[in-house]
Design a protein around this motif. Structure first.
Motif, short mmCIF file in Angstrom:
data_model
loop_
_atom_site.label_atom_id
_atom_site.label_comp_id
_atom_site.label_asym_id
_atom_site.label_seq_id
_atom_site.Cartn_x
_atom_site.Cartn_y
_atom_site.Cartn_z
N HIS A 73 -75.97 2.49 26.72
CA HIS A 73 -74.85 3.43 26.75
C HIS A 73 -74.40 3.77 28.17
N ILE A 74 -74.76 2.93 29.13
CA ILE A 74 -74.22 3.08 30.49
C ILE A 74 -72.73 2.79 30.42
N VAL A 75 -71.91 3.70 30.93
CA VAL A 75 -70.46 3.50 30.92
C VAL A 75 -69.91 3.24 32.32
N ARG A 76 -70.69 3.56 33.33
CA ARG A 76 -70.30 3.28 34.72
C ARG A 76 -71.55 2.93 35.49
N LEU A 77 -71.48 1.84 36.25
CA LEU A 77 -72.60 1.39 37.07
C LEU A 77 -72.07 0.96 38.43
N ASN A 78 -72.32 1.77 39.44
CA ASN A 78 -71.88 1.44 40.79
C ASN A 78 -73.02 0.77 41.54
N VAL A 79 -72.69 -0.28 42.26
CA VAL A 79 -73.66 -1.04 43.04
C VAL A 79 -73.30 -0.89 44.51
N PHE A 80 -74.22 -0.34 45.28
CA PHE A 80 -74.06 -0.21 46.72
C PHE A 80 -75.02 -1.20 47.37
N THR A 81 -74.54 -1.98 48.31
CA THR A 81 -75.38 -2.96 48.97
C THR A 81 -75.00 -3.07 50.44
N THR A 82 -75.97 -3.45 51.24
CA THR A 82 -75.70 -3.66 52.66
C THR A 82 -75.09 -5.04 52.91
N SER A 83 -75.03 -5.88 51.88
CA SER A 83 -74.41 -7.21 52.02
C SER A 83 -73.98 -7.74 50.65
N THR A 84 -72.68 -7.74 50.41
CA THR A 84 -72.20 -8.30 49.15
C THR A 84 -72.48 -9.80 49.08
N ALA A 85 -72.41 -10.48 50.22
CA ALA A 85 -72.70 -11.93 50.24
C ALA A 85 -74.13 -12.18 49.78
N GLU A 86 -75.08 -11.41 50.31
CA GLU A 86 -76.48 -11.56 49.90
C GLU A 86 -76.68 -11.17 48.44
N PHE A 87 -75.99 -10.14 47.99
CA PHE A 87 -76.08 -9.74 46.59
C PHE A 87 -75.66 -10.90 45.68
N PHE A 88 -74.53 -11.53 45.99
CA PHE A 88 -74.04 -12.62 45.14
C PHE A 88 -74.92 -13.86 45.21
N THR A 89 -75.60 -14.09 46.32
CA THR A 89 -76.44 -15.29 46.42
C THR A 89 -77.86 -15.08 45.94
N THR A 90 -78.34 -13.83 45.92
CA THR A 90 -79.75 -13.62 45.56
C THR A 90 -79.99 -12.70 44.36
N HIS A 102 -79.15 -5.30 27.95
CA HIS A 102 -78.78 -4.01 27.36
C HIS A 102 -77.42 -4.06 26.65
N GLY A 103 -76.80 -5.23 26.61
CA GLY A 103 -75.50 -5.36 25.94
C GLY A 103 -74.41 -4.52 26.59
N LEU A 104 -74.44 -4.45 27.91
CA LEU A 104 -73.50 -3.59 28.63
C LEU A 104 -72.13 -4.23 28.81
N LYS A 105 -71.14 -3.40 28.78
CA LYS A 105 -69.77 -3.71 29.20
C LYS A 105 -69.27 -2.40 29.79
N GLN A 106 -69.52 -2.21 31.07
CA GLN A 106 -69.31 -0.93 31.73
C GLN A 106 -68.31 -1.07 32.87
N ALA A 107 -67.73 0.04 33.27
CA ALA A 107 -66.92 0.07 34.48
C ALA A 107 -67.88 -0.05 35.66
N THR A 108 -67.52 -0.87 36.63
CA THR A 108 -68.40 -1.14 37.77
C THR A 108 -67.61 -1.21 39.07
N THR A 109 -68.22 -0.71 40.12
CA THR A 109 -67.69 -0.89 41.47
C THR A 109 -68.81 -1.44 42.33
N LEU A 110 -68.52 -2.51 43.06
CA LEU A 110 -69.47 -3.10 44.02
C LEU A 110 -68.98 -2.72 45.41
N ILE A 111 -69.84 -2.05 46.17
CA ILE A 111 -69.44 -1.51 47.47
C ILE A 111 -70.43 -1.96 48.54
N GLU A 112 -69.91 -2.59 49.59
CA GLU A 112 -70.76 -2.92 50.74
C GLU A 112 -70.71 -1.74 51.71
#
Length: 130
Positions: A73-90, A102-112
């Motif tokens: 039942h997560i409706v929003r999941l924000n991801v903060f990272t020090t490197s979006t490039a590293e996040f996408f590769t690892t 968890h069968g999620l379909k949530q609003a998301t923001t990815l922020i470096e």
């Protein structure tokens, strides 16, 4: 609780998220603080981003469960990272596994960001409803 996702564009099907989530008849809302890779003893992981992400996911799951909510039942999941490039590769496979499990379909923001708590490289912030 009723949940409806809105994705007006075809490309939205491939993002492991939704452009918007509408929730009606909510019994409760849980606003989680940002979670990082801190263990039960309060020690921050010194591992790489992938290792930290695994611990961070466990922390999010434990927090939500102990609060009496469910990750599905997560409706929003924000991801903060020090490197979006590293996040996408690892970490993107772990992220996709977490959302699929968890069968999620949530609003998301990815922020470096320039920095996170101490030497953390990844942080998750969730909003959950029941």
């Amino acid at each position: 609780m009723e949940k409806r996702t809105i994705d007006p564009w075809k490309w939205g099907e491939y993002t492991n998220s939704a452009q918007a989530v509408e929730v009606k008849q909510v019994e409760g809302t849980l606003y989680c603080s940002g979670q990082v890779a801190i263990d039960a003893n309060g020690q921050l992981s010194s591992g790489d981003m992938r290792t930290q992400f695994l611990q961070t996911i466990q922390n999010v799951e434990q927090l939500i469960s102990e609060a009496g909510y469910e990750c599905k039942h997560i409706v929003r999941l924000n991801v903060f990272t020090t490197s979006t490039a590293e996040f996408f590769t690892t970490c993107v496979d772990l992220y996709q596994g977490f959302t699929a499990r968890h069968g999620l379909k949530q609003a998301t923001t990815l922020i470096e960001v320039k920095g996170l708590y101490q030497t953390a490289s990844i942080e998750l912030e969730a909003t959950v409803v029941k």
